[in-house]
Scaffold this active site. Structure first.
Site, PDB file in Angstrom:
ATOM      1  N   ILE A   1      36.190  44.349  47.474  1.00 58.49           N
ATOM      2  CA  ILE A   1      35.864  43.316  48.471  1.00 58.49           C
ATOM      3  C   ILE A   1      36.418  43.686  49.845  1.00 58.49           C
ATOM      4  O   ILE A   1      37.628  43.888  49.986  1.00 58.49           O
ATOM      5  CB  ILE A   1      36.446  41.942  48.062  1.00 58.49           C
ATOM      6  CG1 ILE A   1      36.004  41.568  46.646  1.00 58.49           C
ATOM      7  CG2 ILE A   1      36.034  40.867  49.052  1.00 58.49           C
ATOM      8  CD1 ILE A   1      36.668  40.301  46.108  1.00 58.49           C
TER       9      ILE A   1
ATOM     10  N   LYS B   1      49.859  41.320  46.078  1.00 55.78           N
ATOM     11  CA  LYS B   1      48.659  41.167  46.910  1.00 55.78           C
ATOM     12  C   LYS B   1      48.840  40.010  47.908  1.00 55.78           C
ATOM     13  O   LYS B   1      48.401  40.102  49.061  1.00 55.78           O
ATOM     14  CB  LYS B   1      47.445  40.939  46.013  1.00 55.78           C
ATOM     15  CG  LYS B   1      47.090  42.186  45.176  1.00 55.78           C
ATOM     16  CD  LYS B   1      46.118  41.859  44.065  1.00 55.78           C
ATOM     17  CE  LYS B   1      45.732  43.098  43.275  1.00 55.78           C
ATOM     18  NZ  LYS B   1      44.965  42.792  42.053  1.00 55.78           N
TER      19      LYS B   1
ATOM     20  N   GLU C   1      45.594  45.115  30.260  1.00 56.28           N
ATOM     21  CA  GLU C   1      46.321  46.287  29.761  1.00 56.28           C
ATOM     22  C   GLU C   1      46.945  45.952  28.410  1.00 56.28           C
ATOM     23  O   GLU C   1      47.127  44.772  28.077  1.00 56.28           O
ATOM     24  CB  GLU C   1      47.480  46.626  30.708  1.00 56.28           C
ATOM     25  CG  GLU C   1      47.106  46.800  32.147  1.00 56.28           C
ATOM     26  CD  GLU C   1      46.597  48.191  32.435  1.00 56.28           C
ATOM     27  OE1 GLU C   1      46.847  49.098  31.617  1.00 56.28           O
ATOM     28  OE2 GLU C   1      45.925  48.360  33.463  1.00 56.28           O
TER      29      GLU C   1
HETATM   30  N1  HSE Z   1      45.213  44.457  37.017  1.00 59.28           N
HETATM   31  C1  HSE Z   1      44.505  44.139  38.205  1.00 59.28           C
HETATM   32  C2  HSE Z   1      43.570  42.948  37.941  1.00 59.28           C
HETATM   33  C3  HSE Z   1      43.731  45.354  38.655  1.00 59.28           C
HETATM   34  O1  HSE Z   1      43.439  42.528  36.792  1.00 59.28           O
HETATM   35  O2  HSE Z   1      42.995  42.419  38.871  1.00 59.28           O
HETATM   36  C4  HSE Z   1      43.351  45.366  40.090  1.00 59.28           C
HETATM   37  O3  HSE Z   1      44.444  45.338  40.955  1.00 59.28           O
END
Ligand code: HSE
Length: 373
Positions: A153, A222, A207
């Site tokens: 984005i 972020k 993960e």
């Molecule tokens: N682990 C992050 C997510 C990946 O799920 O958005 C992208 O930063």
């Protein structure tokens, strides 16, 4: 007499002849790195036309040599385990290794050798952004990182450039795809938290160790980057109040549903009379709000600015090709600067607003009580 950035850049490294290719070093060849390498190879002619000079991959730093990476289209002889050496012979360095080290040392070394850098490394920017910006200014090079927040984005450039004449008041973001997928499944299927995480893992969204996502660390990094850009103030990851989604139950999601709302993990960056409030926590959003319709692993960021009003940015926040798109956009931008001789914007922190404690945030709470009678 002060020395201009452009003059320092001329001094710090040899500007290559105008017909020569720009040398690109790629650090990392995982999901994102291999997509960057492949797209660089596949679109070489278009990228050369857009930049004005060819982009030549002079090396790809990997942890383990000898693997078959033919899908990238990069010649096998260009893969190296010596990243320290590679960054000294590039005009442009792309870092998609992630984590703090060796990424930080490699980026600092690359800039000291006169390379402009593009990184997708949110953790590093949230931890040590000012040091990276200082190195970029000292060596007269660019530091670009569009891919660090919300993947494909276009968001950081709009904040840094398009909205540079406006007054951003608030940024609300769904910036973590894994947690959005989990909460969306809980909302649409009634699943519990653990089952929804398992589904996300089975589909490759989460993960094997999902801690960074579900505990909100990824979103907090972020949020720090977004708040720093939006409010021209240094905000580090550690300044962000963080609460993940591990305590969100099926009953909470059902209660929200009854109130025609949905639970989302939000990164909230607000400017108040006293300073800036930056926090990450699960929040109930009315279903009529545009962020409520952001489903599955998608990301979206809602920006409120004094003159522009409300803006919404939506798309894929992760994955090889989507993230590579943002990386390559940055690469073209910094390469164009090499050709034209200019530089993009550096760190803007002039406002230097206080970062407020979460106790000073004005917000509403929903309290559910389970009672006998
Ligand atoms: N682990 C992050 C997510 C990946 O799920 O958005 C992208 O930063």
């Amino acid at each position: 007499m002060p020395v201009s950035v452009a003059a320092r850049r001329q001094d710090s490294h040899v500007v290559r002849a105008s017909n020569q290719s720009l040398r690109v070093a790629l650090l990392g060849c995982g999901v994102v790195g291999s997509a960057v390498a492949r797209l660089l190879t596949e679109h070489a002619a278009d990228l050369a036309a857009r930049v004005g000079r060819p982009l030549e991959v002079v090396g790809v730093a990997v942890r383990r040599a000898g693997r078959d990476r033919s899908e990238t289209g990069v010649d096998a002889s260009l893969f190296t385990t010596d990243a320290d050496e590679l960054v000294t012979r590039a005009d442009l360095v792309v870092e998609v290794i992630g984590g703090l080290e060796p990424a930080r040392s490699l980026l600092l070394r690359a800039m000291a050798h006169g390379a402009s850098v593009v990184t997708a490394n949110k953790a590093l920017l949230a931890e040590d952004g000012p040091r990276l910006y200082a190195a970029a200014a000292e060596h007269g090079v660019d530091l670009y990182y569009e891919a660090a927040v919300a993947g494909a984005i276009p968001l950081l450039r709009p904040l840094r450039e398009s909205l540079a004449g406006d007054d951003v008041r608030r940024v609300l973001g769904i910036v973590n795809g894994t947690t959005n997928y989990v909460l969306d499944k809980m909302d649409t299927t009634g699943a519990g938290f653990a089952d929804a995480v398992e589904q996300a893992q089975a589909l490759g969204y989460a993960e094997a160790d999902p801690t960074a996502d579900i505990e909100g660390f990824d979103a907090a990094a972020k949020a720090a980057i977004l708040a720093s850009l939006a409010f021209h103030t240094r905000v580090a990851g550690t300044d962000v109040h963080r609460e993940g989604i591990t305590e969100v139950t099926a009953a909470d999601v059902a209660a929200a549903r009854q109130m025609d709302s949905v639970v989302k993990l939000l990164a909230i960056c607000e400017r108040t009379d006293k300073g800036v409030s930056v926090r990450v926590h699960p929040a109930m959003i009315p279903r009529s709000h545009p962020l409520a319709g952001v489903r599955e692993a998608f990301n979206a960021v809602f920006v409120e600015a004094a003159a522009a009003g409300e803006l919404m940015f939506y798309g894929k926040g992760a994955g090889g090709d989507p993230t590579a798109s943002a990386v390559l956009g940055d690469l073209v931008a910094v390469a164009r600067h090499r050709v034209s001789g200019g530089l993009g914007p550096g760190e803007s922190r002039y406002a230097d607003l206080p970062v407020l404690d979460v106790g000073e945030a004005l917000t509403r709470y929903h309290i559910s009580l389970e009672i006998e009678d």
